[in-house]
Design a protein around this motif. Structure first.
Motif, PDB file in Angstrom:
ATOM      1  N   THR A   1       0.864  -1.191   0.020  1.00 17.50           N
ATOM      2  CA  THR A   1      -0.039  -0.015   0.035  1.00 17.50           C
ATOM      3  C   THR A   1       0.823   1.210   0.069  1.00 17.50           C
ATOM      4  O   THR A   1       0.444   2.244  -0.727  1.00 17.50           O
ATOM      5  N   GLN A   2       1.826   1.302   0.648  1.00 21.12           N
ATOM      6  CA  GLN A   2       2.927   2.216   0.767  1.00 21.12           C
ATOM      7  C   GLN A   2       3.366   2.808  -0.477  1.00 21.12           C
ATOM      8  O   GLN A   2       3.611   3.728  -1.174  1.00 21.12           O
ATOM      9  N   THR A   3       3.756   1.761  -1.026  1.00 21.15           N
ATOM     10  CA  THR A   3       4.304   1.783  -2.736  1.00 21.15           C
ATOM     11  C   THR A   3       3.560   2.164  -3.569  1.00 21.15           C
ATOM     12  O   THR A   3       3.876   3.155  -4.222  1.00 21.15           O
ATOM     13  N   VAL A   4       2.374   1.931  -3.750  1.00 15.95           N
ATOM     14  CA  VAL A   4       1.239   2.302  -4.656  1.00 15.95           C
ATOM     15  C   VAL A   4       0.623   3.835  -4.120  1.00 15.95           C
ATOM     16  O   VAL A   4       0.781   4.674  -5.071  1.00 15.95           O
ATOM     17  N   ARG A   5       0.831   4.055  -2.831  1.00 13.41           N
ATOM     18  CA  ARG A   5       0.507   5.237  -2.366  1.00 13.41           C
ATOM     19  C   ARG A   5       1.459   6.412  -2.491  1.00 13.41           C
ATOM     20  O   ARG A   5       1.223   7.543  -2.789  1.00 13.41           O
ATOM     21  N   SER A   6       2.610   6.073  -2.825  1.00 16.41           N
ATOM     22  CA  SER A   6       3.901   6.984  -3.086  1.00 16.41           C
ATOM     23  C   SER A   6       3.934   7.404  -4.772  1.00 16.41           C
ATOM     24  O   SER A   6       4.303   8.181  -5.245  1.00 16.41           O
TER      25      SER A   6
ATOM     26  N   ALA B   1      -8.441   5.179  -5.309  1.00 12.96           N
ATOM     27  CA  ALA B   1      -7.430   4.544  -6.389  1.00 12.96           C
ATOM     28  C   ALA B   1      -6.664   3.599  -5.858  1.00 12.96           C
ATOM     29  O   ALA B   1      -6.293   2.440  -6.488  1.00 12.96           O
ATOM     30  N   VAL B   2      -5.701   4.217  -4.763  1.00 14.14           N
ATOM     31  CA  VAL B   2      -4.632   3.391  -4.386  1.00 14.14           C
ATOM     32  C   VAL B   2      -5.344   2.033  -3.569  1.00 14.14           C
ATOM     33  O   VAL B   2      -4.805   0.826  -3.913  1.00 14.14           O
TER      34      VAL B   2
ATOM     35  N   PHE C   1       8.970 -13.304  -2.689  1.00 12.32           N
ATOM     36  CA  PHE C   1       7.626 -12.827  -2.788  1.00 12.32           C
ATOM     37  C   PHE C   1       7.273 -11.422  -2.603  1.00 12.32           C
ATOM     38  O   PHE C   1       6.342 -10.882  -3.247  1.00 12.32           O
ATOM     39  N   PHE C   2       7.908 -10.916  -1.489  1.00 13.01           N
ATOM     40  CA  PHE C   2       7.435  -9.383  -1.392  1.00 13.01           C
ATOM     41  C   PHE C   2       7.920  -8.533  -2.637  1.00 13.01           C
ATOM     42  O   PHE C   2       7.336  -7.697  -2.980  1.00 13.01           O
ATOM     43  N   ALA C   3       9.075  -8.900  -3.106  1.00 16.45           N
ATOM     44  CA  ALA C   3       9.888  -7.928  -4.245  1.00 16.45           C
ATOM     45  C   ALA C   3       8.760  -8.301  -5.453  1.00 16.45           C
ATOM     46  O   ALA C   3       8.539  -7.239  -6.257  1.00 16.45           O
ATOM     47  N   TRP C   4       8.252  -9.696  -5.778  1.00 14.92           N
ATOM     48  CA  TRP C   4       7.533  -9.605  -6.638  1.00 14.92           C
ATOM     49  C   TRP C   4       6.043  -9.283  -6.695  1.00 14.92           C
ATOM     50  O   TRP C   4       5.556  -8.514  -7.590  1.00 14.92           O
ATOM     51  N   MET C   5       5.564  -9.217  -5.282  1.00  9.80           N
ATOM     52  CA  MET C   5       4.228  -8.517  -5.124  1.00  9.80           C
ATOM     53  C   MET C   5       4.425  -6.936  -5.410  1.00  9.80           C
ATOM     54  O   MET C   5       3.678  -6.384  -5.704  1.00  9.80           O
ATOM     55  N   ARG C   6       5.442  -6.563  -4.899  1.00 10.09           N
ATOM     56  CA  ARG C   6       5.851  -4.782  -4.901  1.00 10.09           C
ATOM     57  C   ARG C   6       5.879  -4.701  -6.446  1.00 10.09           C
ATOM     58  O   ARG C   6       5.236  -3.533  -6.924  1.00 10.09           O
TER      59      ARG C   6
ATOM     60  N   ILE D   1       4.432  -6.267  -9.059  1.00  9.83           N
ATOM     61  CA  ILE D   1       2.774  -6.290  -9.490  1.00  9.83           C
ATOM     62  C   ILE D   1       2.337  -4.997  -9.297  1.00  9.83           C
ATOM     63  O   ILE D   1       1.543  -4.440 -10.183  1.00  9.83           O
ATOM     64  N   ALA D   2       2.118  -4.368  -8.008  1.00 11.22           N
ATOM     65  CA  ALA D   2       1.443  -3.411  -7.835  1.00 11.22           C
ATOM     66  C   ALA D   2       2.239  -2.240  -7.978  1.00 11.22           C
ATOM     67  O   ALA D   2       1.097  -1.443  -8.723  1.00 11.22           O
ATOM     68  N   SER D   3       3.490  -2.233  -8.492  1.00 13.61           N
ATOM     69  CA  SER D   3       3.954  -0.941  -9.201  1.00 13.61           C
ATOM     70  C   SER D   3       3.384  -0.956 -10.416  1.00 13.61           C
ATOM     71  O   SER D   3       2.923   0.198 -11.180  1.00 13.61           O
ATOM     72  N   ASN D   4       3.532  -2.042 -11.252  1.00 17.10           N
ATOM     73  CA  ASN D   4       2.998  -2.303 -12.702  1.00 17.10           C
ATOM     74  C   ASN D   4       1.562  -1.780 -12.688  1.00 17.10           C
ATOM     75  O   ASN D   4       1.033  -1.287 -13.744  1.00 17.10           O
ATOM     76  N   THR D   5       0.818  -2.308 -11.800  1.00 21.23           N
ATOM     77  CA  THR D   5      -0.815  -1.781 -11.703  1.00 21.23           C
ATOM     78  C   THR D   5      -0.997  -0.542 -11.792  1.00 21.23           C
ATOM     79  O   THR D   5      -1.654  -0.056 -12.443  1.00 21.23           O
ATOM     80  N   ALA D   6      -0.076   0.135 -10.890  1.00 21.01           N
ATOM     81  CA  ALA D   6      -0.081   1.522 -10.496  1.00 21.01           C
ATOM     82  C   ALA D   6       0.199   2.236 -11.978  1.00 21.01           C
ATOM     83  O   ALA D   6      -0.438   3.283 -12.126  1.00 21.01           O
ATOM     84  N   LEU D   7       1.110   1.949 -12.606  1.00 30.93           N
ATOM     85  CA  LEU D   7       1.675   2.529 -13.516  1.00 30.93           C
ATOM     86  C   LEU D   7       0.354   2.397 -14.673  1.00 30.93           C
ATOM     87  O   LEU D   7       0.263   3.294 -15.780  1.00 30.93           O
ATOM     88  N   ASN D   8      -0.069   1.122 -15.038  1.00 31.18           N
ATOM     89  CA  ASN D   8      -0.969   1.056 -16.031  1.00 31.18           C
ATOM     90  C   ASN D   8      -2.346   1.946 -15.537  1.00 31.18           C
ATOM     91  O   ASN D   8      -3.357   2.138 -16.422  1.00 31.18           O
TER      92      ASN D   8
END
Length: 86
Positions: free
Chosen positions: A34-39, A46-47, A71-76, A78-85
Motif C-alpha cells: 500500500t505504501q508503494t502504491v500510495r507513493s 484508487a490506491v 515474494f515481497f519484491a514480486w508482489m511490489r 506487480i503493484a507498481s506495474n498495476t499503478a503505472l497502468n
C-alpha cells in the motif's frame, strides 16, 4: 511483520487455497505494498483499488513465482506495474 521468510511450502499451500497461507502472504506485505502504491498515486480510493487488484493478480499467478523468498519484491513489482497502468 518485518522481514518474514517465505517458503515453497507456504506458496504451495496458498496455490492450493490454504486460507492461513494466503492470509500470511497478504498480511505480511499489505502495508508495504500500500505504501508503494500510495507513493505513486494520490487518490486514496484508487490506491485501495490498485492494491486489491494487485493481490488478486498475484494470488492468481502464484504458480509463476520462481523463488518464494522474493515474494515481497514480486508482489511490489506487480503493484507498481498495476499503478503505472492506472
Amino acid at each position: 511483520m518485518s522481514n518474514p521468510r517465505y517458503t515453497q511450502e507456504q506458496i504451495t499451500a496458498a496455490i492450493h487455497g490454504d486460507e492461513t497461507a494466503l492470509r500470511f502472504l497478504y498480511e505480511s506485505t499489505q502495508d508495504r505494498v500500500t505504501q508503494t502504491v500510495r507513493s505513486m498515486i494520490r487518490d486514496e480510493d484508487a490506491v485501495l483499488d490498485i492494491v486489491q487488484d494487485s493481490f488478486v493478480k498475484a494470488f492468481q499467478n502464484l504458480d509463476k513465482l520462481e523463488k518464494p523468498e522474493y515474494f515481497f519484491a514480486w508482489m511490489r513489482r506487480i503493484a507498481s506495474n498495476t499503478a503505472l497502468n492506472y
